[in-house]
Design a protein around this motif. Structure first.
Motif, PDB file in Angstrom:
ATOM      1  N   TYR A   1      27.199  40.091  16.441  1.00  0.00           N
ATOM      2  CA  TYR A   1      26.327  41.235  16.736  1.00  0.00           C
ATOM      3  C   TYR A   1      26.859  41.943  17.973  1.00  0.00           C
ATOM      4  N   HIS A   2      27.419  43.135  17.803  1.00  0.00           N
ATOM      5  CA  HIS A   2      28.139  43.804  18.878  1.00  0.00           C
ATOM      6  C   HIS A   2      27.280  44.778  19.690  1.00  0.00           C
ATOM      7  N   ASP A   3      26.022  44.960  19.302  1.00  0.00           N
ATOM      8  CA  ASP A   3      25.151  45.887  20.028  1.00  0.00           C
ATOM      9  C   ASP A   3      24.550  45.258  21.286  1.00  0.00           C
ATOM     10  N   PHE A   4      24.914  44.020  21.572  1.00  0.00           N
ATOM     11  CA  PHE A   4      24.408  43.329  22.758  1.00  0.00           C
ATOM     12  C   PHE A   4      25.536  42.460  23.293  1.00  0.00           C
ATOM     13  N   GLN A   5      25.984  42.752  24.507  1.00  0.00           N
ATOM     14  CA  GLN A   5      27.141  42.075  25.095  1.00  0.00           C
ATOM     15  C   GLN A   5      26.710  41.224  26.299  1.00  0.00           C
ATOM     16  N   PRO A   6      26.514  39.919  26.108  1.00  0.00           N
ATOM     17  CA  PRO A   6      26.014  39.058  27.184  1.00  0.00           C
ATOM     18  C   PRO A   6      26.870  39.076  28.455  1.00  0.00           C
TER      19      PRO A   6
ATOM     20  N   CYS B   1      20.667  34.700  41.350  1.00  0.00           N
ATOM     21  CA  CYS B   1      20.576  34.040  40.040  1.00  0.00           C
ATOM     22  C   CYS B   1      21.916  33.447  39.600  1.00  0.00           C
ATOM     23  N   GLU B   2      21.834  32.315  38.955  1.00  0.00           N
ATOM     24  CA  GLU B   2      22.991  31.737  38.271  1.00  0.00           C
ATOM     25  C   GLU B   2      22.926  32.184  36.810  1.00  0.00           C
ATOM     26  N   LEU B   3      23.948  32.905  36.376  1.00  0.00           N
ATOM     27  CA  LEU B   3      23.948  33.486  35.042  1.00  0.00           C
ATOM     28  C   LEU B   3      24.961  32.790  34.145  1.00  0.00           C
ATOM     29  N   SER B   4      24.538  32.448  32.958  1.00  0.00           N
ATOM     30  CA  SER B   4      25.444  31.873  31.956  1.00  0.00           C
ATOM     31  C   SER B   4      25.296  32.668  30.663  1.00  0.00           C
ATOM     32  N   THR B   5      26.323  32.654  29.849  1.00  0.00           N
ATOM     33  CA  THR B   5      26.286  33.386  28.576  1.00  0.00           C
ATOM     34  C   THR B   5      26.679  32.468  27.426  1.00  0.00           C
TER      35      THR B   5
ATOM     36  N   ALA C   1      20.019  32.172  31.207  1.00  0.00           N
ATOM     37  CA  ALA C   1      20.975  32.078  30.108  1.00  0.00           C
ATOM     38  C   ALA C   1      20.854  33.348  29.269  1.00  0.00           C
ATOM     39  N   ILE C   2      21.939  34.105  29.170  1.00  0.00           N
ATOM     40  CA  ILE C   2      21.954  35.334  28.378  1.00  0.00           C
ATOM     41  C   ILE C   2      22.591  35.013  27.040  1.00  0.00           C
ATOM     42  N   LEU C   3      21.791  35.056  25.994  1.00  0.00           N
ATOM     43  CA  LEU C   3      22.231  34.602  24.680  1.00  0.00           C
ATOM     44  C   LEU C   3      22.372  35.772  23.710  1.00  0.00           C
ATOM     45  N   GLY C   4      23.573  35.965  23.196  1.00  0.00           N
ATOM     46  CA  GLY C   4      23.810  36.955  22.165  1.00  0.00           C
ATOM     47  C   GLY C   4      23.765  36.310  20.795  1.00  0.00           C
TER      48      GLY C   4
END
Length: 427
Positions: free
Chosen positions: A151-156, A172-176, A144-147
């Motif tokens: 906050y725009h300096d990190f784009q999941p 990998c199964e990726l979710s945001t 899980a990629i959590l922003g």
């Protein structure tokens, strides 16, 4: 004021040299003019990631001969293979003693995940950063990629799309998702203040910790691991580690746009150890000029101490490159402003020909990035064709190589710093 050693520059190279000398009983002062490049770095350290011919490498020792053949003026080649390896291993031991939490070995580069989802070869990386070894697959199946909202300096989503293209993450199964942290509302109203450092400062003092843990558990949707922007824990990893323990999942952090929380943590720990050992930091001061007597540096003047000069047996230049004004580009020349050392560069660089400073393609390695002071095998600085016995250079103020192109900036910093410390201690 008199010291055994004056070090000009309080970044990775200057502090590594100062810590080593202070630990051996030398009295050191570091003249520190503001933030260093380490404050803007990713937290990972590179020894050598690429040869001058463009070939990516994983093993330093196996490729040293090729480096020497292609770029004999590189600091590693001047210092020598055995000593370079010895000093790299010495820094690995130093990092452990300082509890920097770095993983990796000179034996083989690893691959770290970049904020844009690429993989970059590195020598040492913080243990909180996601890494893989060679072609090994990442050990977690779902991520899980959590922003952070606003906050725009990190784009999941961008990170997820690019990460999936790498074979090590293809399974990998990726979710945001985005974390909604009410405590950050006051920062969202001013985009210039909505940066990793500001977020970390606010969260450590005003965060409802249990609410954040609950939201992270919900947003992760049963994933095995979580990727976060490095915004949690300003002084060290204790806050991040507490978050990881409370959530109960494998959590990793990725560096964001500068300034970098991961680099700032390392800088604070290095500076703390130097001062703990009795070293003196002259913060906010700037070295202006030096006086020479009988071919040696005798004293130095600073912006704050223009009347009361500073004397020492040895002087170490650790001012970095153009970023920190260790080197200055004028219209017709590039100079080192404190000692006016001799400047060298790569084969395509001519100091007196401004047209040779840049390449035609913007994305190509730029010749000016190889400019810096000339040194010998002892890291003594050359001035007017002569090497100064008590004046040394460490880190990216040294010329003859492009640290960005070769991926060796941190390695050169610590290897030259420890080499100079040895030279001084031997006398």
């Amino acid at each position: 004021m008199n010291f055994d050693v004056v070090i000009i520059g309080g970044g990775l190279a200057g502090l590594t040299c100062g810590i080593t000398l202070q630990a051996q009983g030398k009295s050191c002062v570091i003249i520190n003019n503001g933030q260093a490049a380490i404050d803007f770095a990713s937290g990972s350290m590179d020894l050598l990631s690429q040869l001058p011919n463009g070939r990516k490498i994983s093993h330093f020792e196996q490729n040293y001969a090729a480096l020497y053949q292609q770029l004999p003026q590189h600091p590693y080649c001047l210092i020598g293979k055995e000593k370079t390896i010895e000093k790299a291993q010495q820094f690995e031991d130093l990092a452990k003693s300082l509890n920097l939490g770095l993983l990796g070995s000179i034996a083989e580069n690893h691959l770290r995940v970049t904020p844009l989802g690429g993989l970059r070869g590195s020598w040492l990386s913080p243990n909180s950063v996601p890494t893989v070894q060679g072609n090994d697959v990442f050990p977690y199946h779902s991520i899980a990629i959590l922003g952070i909202e606003g906050y725009h300096d990190f784009q999941p989503q961008l990170l997820a799309d690019n990460l999936k293209q790498n074979a090590q993450f293809a399974h990998c199964e990726l979710s945001t998702a985005y974390l909604n942290i009410p405590e950050l509302d006051q920062l969202r109203n001013n985009a210039r203040e909505f940066r990793s450092v500001n977020i970390a400062q606010l969260l450590e003092h005003k965060l409802a910790f249990s609410d954040l843990v609950k939201e992270m558990k919900t947003a992760s949707q049963g994933a095995d691991a979580i990727f976060l922007p490095a915004c949690f824990g300003l002084d060290d990893q204790s806050f991040f580690n507490a978050l990881k323990e409370a959530v109960g999942l494998a959590i990793f952090e990725l560096p964001t746009l500068p300034p970098s929380l991961l680099g700032i943590r390392q800088h604070k720990q290095l500076r703390h150890r130097f001062e703990q050992l009795g070293g003196l930091m002259l913060n906010g001061d700037k070295a202006l000029k030096a006086e020479f007597v009988d071919g040696k540096v005798s004293k130095i003047y600073t912006q704050i101490h223009q009347e009361n000069f500073i004397t020492a047996e040895h002087f170490v230049l650790a001012t970095g490159s153009f970023f920190s004004n260790g080197l200055v580009a004028e219209f017709e020349r590039i100079l080192e402003p404190v000692f006016h050392s001799d400047i060298i560069g790569c084969q395509k660089f001519e100091q007196s020909n401004r047209l040779s400073w840049t390449a035609e393609r913007f994305s190509s390695p730029q010749p000016y990035q190889s400019a810096g002071v000339a040194i010998n095998a002892h890291c003594q600085i050359q001035k007017n064709g002569q090497f100064i016995n008590n004046l040394y250079a460490v880190g990216n103020v040294i010329g003859g190589f492009n640290s960005l192109e070769l991926g060796c900036g941190s390695g050169v910093a610590v290897v030259t710093a420890l080499t100079v410390a040895d030279e001084i201690l031997r006398q």
